[in-house]
Design an enzyme around this catalytic site. Structure first.
Site, PDB file in Angstrom:
ATOM      1  N   ALA A 124     -94.230 -42.997 -89.361  1.00 56.82           N
ATOM      2  CA  ALA A 124     -95.456 -42.184 -89.377  1.00 56.82           C
ATOM      3  C   ALA A 124     -95.098 -40.722 -89.183  1.00 56.82           C
ATOM      4  CB  ALA A 124     -96.474 -42.679 -88.347  1.00 56.82           C
ATOM      5  N   HIS A 125     -94.115 -40.302 -89.938  1.00 58.09           N
ATOM      6  CA  HIS A 125     -93.738 -38.893 -89.960  1.00 58.09           C
ATOM      7  C   HIS A 125     -92.920 -38.635 -91.222  1.00 58.09           C
ATOM      8  CE1 HIS A 125     -90.144 -40.629 -87.816  1.00 58.09           C
ATOM      9  NE2 HIS A 125     -89.555 -39.932 -88.763  1.00 58.09           N
ATOM     10  N   ALA A 126     -92.685 -37.351 -91.479  1.00 59.06           N
ATOM     11  CA  ALA A 126     -91.782 -36.941 -92.571  1.00 59.06           C
ATOM     12  C   ALA A 126     -90.730 -36.016 -91.978  1.00 59.06           C
ATOM     13  CB  ALA A 126     -92.567 -36.216 -93.663  1.00 59.06           C
TER      14      ALA A 126
END
Ligand code: TYD
Length: 137
Positions: free
Chosen positions: A51-53
């Site tokens: 749930a991140h980049a």
């Protein structure tokens, strides 16, 4: 200008004999200098990770044991979900992809090879911010 790299899987040979098997990960196969290695263990079926980049980080992910799903978005669309269930398959995740990991089987182990040391400033943890950043990049 060369096209941006896209997520892709690649094969890892296992060297087998009567005692078991060895999988070897050399930089020539990974595609970037390996600056960090970490792993996810004790994963719960209902957990969601990622749930991140990352702005600059490249990664390779491998299911050393068990299975899990990796969903990736480039900020415009979601890619096919990659079902990782074999230590013979690696997934290259280029910079600039939102990732979500879930559907962990019992005993799943995810090995991650990373191109850079840990740097919280390289993370984008808000999806709207990620989409906005991609639209401007
Ligand atoms: P995070 O990357 O958010 O985990 P995931 O994407 O698997 O859900 O990291 C979880 C925590 O661990 C966060 O507090 C940062 C810390 N961490 C490090 O200190 N060093 C590292 O190399 C990594 C990957 C995480």
């Amino acid at each position: 200008m060369s096209p941006s790299p896209v997520p892709e899987t690649f094969s890892i040979d296992l060297i087998r004999d009567s005692r078991g098997a060895i999988g070897v990960l050399e930089e020539s196969l990974i595609g970037f200098p390996i600056r960090r290695v970490y792993y996810l263990v004790e994963l719960q079926a209902e957990s969601q990770r990622g749930a991140h980049a990352h702005r600059d980080l490249e990664q390779v992910m491998i299911a050393l044991s068990g299975s899990f799903a990796i969903s990736l978005s480039d900020g415009k669309q979601w890619q096919e979900t990659f079902m990782m269930s074999s230590p013979r398959i690696g997934l290259r995740v280029p910079p600039g992809y939102w990732r979500e990991l879930g559907d962990f089987s019992a005993g799943a182990v995810c090995l991650v090879l990373a191109s850079l040391p840990y740097d919280e400033n390289d993370y984008i943890r808000d999806f709207s911010e990620f989409v906005h950043w991609k639209a401007g990049s």
